[in-house]
Design an enzyme around this catalytic site. Structure first.
Site, PDB file in Angstrom:
ATOM      1  N   CYS A   2      -7.771 105.473 -34.455  1.00 56.77           N
ATOM      2  CA  CYS A   2      -9.224 105.352 -34.383  1.00 56.77           C
ATOM      3  C   CYS A   2      -9.793 106.000 -33.113  1.00 56.77           C
ATOM      4  CB  CYS A   2      -9.699 103.905 -34.469  1.00 56.77           C
ATOM      5  SG  CYS A   2      -9.291 103.080 -36.008  1.00 56.77           S
ATOM      6  N   ARG A  50     -12.170 106.374 -38.179  1.00 61.78           N
ATOM      7  CA  ARG A  50     -11.269 105.276 -38.524  1.00 61.78           C
ATOM      8  C   ARG A  50      -9.934 105.725 -39.097  1.00 61.78           C
ATOM      9  NH1 ARG A  50     -11.887 100.665 -43.273  1.00 61.78           N
ATOM     10  NH2 ARG A  50     -10.301  99.255 -42.427  1.00 61.78           N
ATOM     11  N   LEU A  51      -8.885 105.127 -38.565  1.00 64.73           N
ATOM     12  CA  LEU A  51      -7.562 105.152 -39.175  1.00 64.73           C
ATOM     13  C   LEU A  51      -7.331 103.749 -39.722  1.00 64.73           C
ATOM     14  CD1 LEU A  51      -4.842 106.595 -39.729  1.00 64.73           C
ATOM     15  CD2 LEU A  51      -4.057 105.690 -37.535  1.00 64.73           C
ATOM     16  N   GLU A  78      -6.122  96.913 -32.326  1.00 71.19           N
ATOM     17  CA  GLU A  78      -5.689  95.916 -33.301  1.00 71.19           C
ATOM     18  C   GLU A  78      -5.571  94.563 -32.619  1.00 71.19           C
ATOM     19  OE1 GLU A  78      -2.093  95.154 -36.578  1.00 71.19           O
ATOM     20  OE2 GLU A  78      -2.225  97.046 -35.497  1.00 71.19           O
ATOM     21  N   ASP A 102      -9.693  92.670 -38.787  1.00 70.59           N
ATOM     22  CA  ASP A 102      -9.851  92.142 -37.436  1.00 70.59           C
ATOM     23  C   ASP A 102     -11.152  92.571 -36.770  1.00 70.59           C
ATOM     24  OD1 ASP A 102      -8.965  94.753 -37.338  1.00 70.59           O
ATOM     25  OD2 ASP A 102      -7.492  94.435 -35.755  1.00 70.59           O
TER      26      ASP A 102
END
Length: 273
Positions: A2, A50-51, A78, A102
């Site tokens: 990201c 975003r990944l 994360e 998350d």
């Protein structure tokens, strides 16, 4: 991986600022090939590439805003204990979550607890939360600086991003800081908060930034604990603790909604993992 980018101002943003943000997000598309988007307010604009790792649906795309539209978050990283935190927020604040990721947990945790929520996070992160009502930003970098966060004051704006390229796209001058260049030639890296560019800084690991029309302040939310010699365990106890912490750390990182892999370099660390 990201990537994040953003621009904030005391006054209303100009069209040139918004175009600059689009260019900045283009600079980080390689960090997040699954989705990219921007959010625009009167005095701030945020971007994200975003990944997808957790909750790969479009519901968890960013920038992410709460239902009222007051708060908007861009987040890279994360949060390993997000399920536990989600349960507490649901129980104590009555939040009904719309995603299983998350990012939404971090958004609501920061809304309800502010910077104090950082003490509860187990993970790695760089993020910025914008308050559209107060025109403020709360930004932070994880305890050990795993995720990058660059920022600078450019003319009448404050800008941030995951790479130096995002900062230059947002208007930061490409002026070499000669002291940093000298440091790099001697150490092969540039210690934070300095960067190779004059006026561009890294947010220190374990630090939080507060940006408002009154100014910009930075403070530590984490410092490495210091132990006295008599508190250090013996070899057998240290070995047991190391194995326990390592197993817990690896297990936490197996949480994903995509296939999980590991990179092995053949060194001691990789062999132990």
């Amino acid at each position: 991986m990201c990537g994040i980018a953003g621009i904030w101002s005391r006054e209303n943003l100009k069209d040139a600022n918004r175009l600059a943000l689009d260019r900045a997000v283009g600079c980080i598309n390689h960090r997040g090939p699954d989705a990219s988007a921007t959010w625009h307010g009167a005095k701030a604009a945020l971007g994200h590439a975003r990944l997808s790792i957790i909750d790969t649906s479009s519901r968890s795309n960013q920038p992410m805003s709460d239902a009222s539209g007051r708060y908007t978050l861009v987040f890279n990283g994360e949060i390993y204990n997000f399920k536990e935190l989600r349960a507490k927020l649901s129980r104590n604040q009555g939040i009904v979550f719309q995603t299983t990721g998350d990012t939404e947990v971090l958004l609501h945790g920061l809304i309800h607890h502010g910077a104090d929520f950082l003490q509860l996070l187990n993970g790695f992160f760089a993020f910025a939360l914008y308050d559209n009502l107060e025109n403020t930003v709360l930004a932070a970098r994880d305890r050990y600086g795993i995720k990058p966060f660059y920022h600078a004051e450019v003319n009448e704006t404050w800008v941030f991003g995951s790479t130096l390229g995002t900062l230059t796209a947002l208007g930061a001058p490409k002026t070499i800081d000669h002291q940093s260049l000298t440091t790099f030639l001697g150490l092969s890296y540039i210690p934070a908060p300095a960067t190779i560019l004059s006026g561009v800084y890294k947010l220190l690991p374990g630090h939080v930034l507060f940006v408002s029309e009154k100014g910009i302040t930075e403070q530590a939310f984490y410092t490495l604990p210091q132990k006295e010699l008599d508190e250090v365990p013996n070899f057998e106890e240290a070995s047991r603790l190391f194995k326990t912490h390592l197993e817990n750390a690896v297990e936490a990182r197996l949480l994903a909604d995509v296939p999980v892999g590991t990179f092995l370099s053949g060194g001691l660390d990789s062999s132990v993992i």
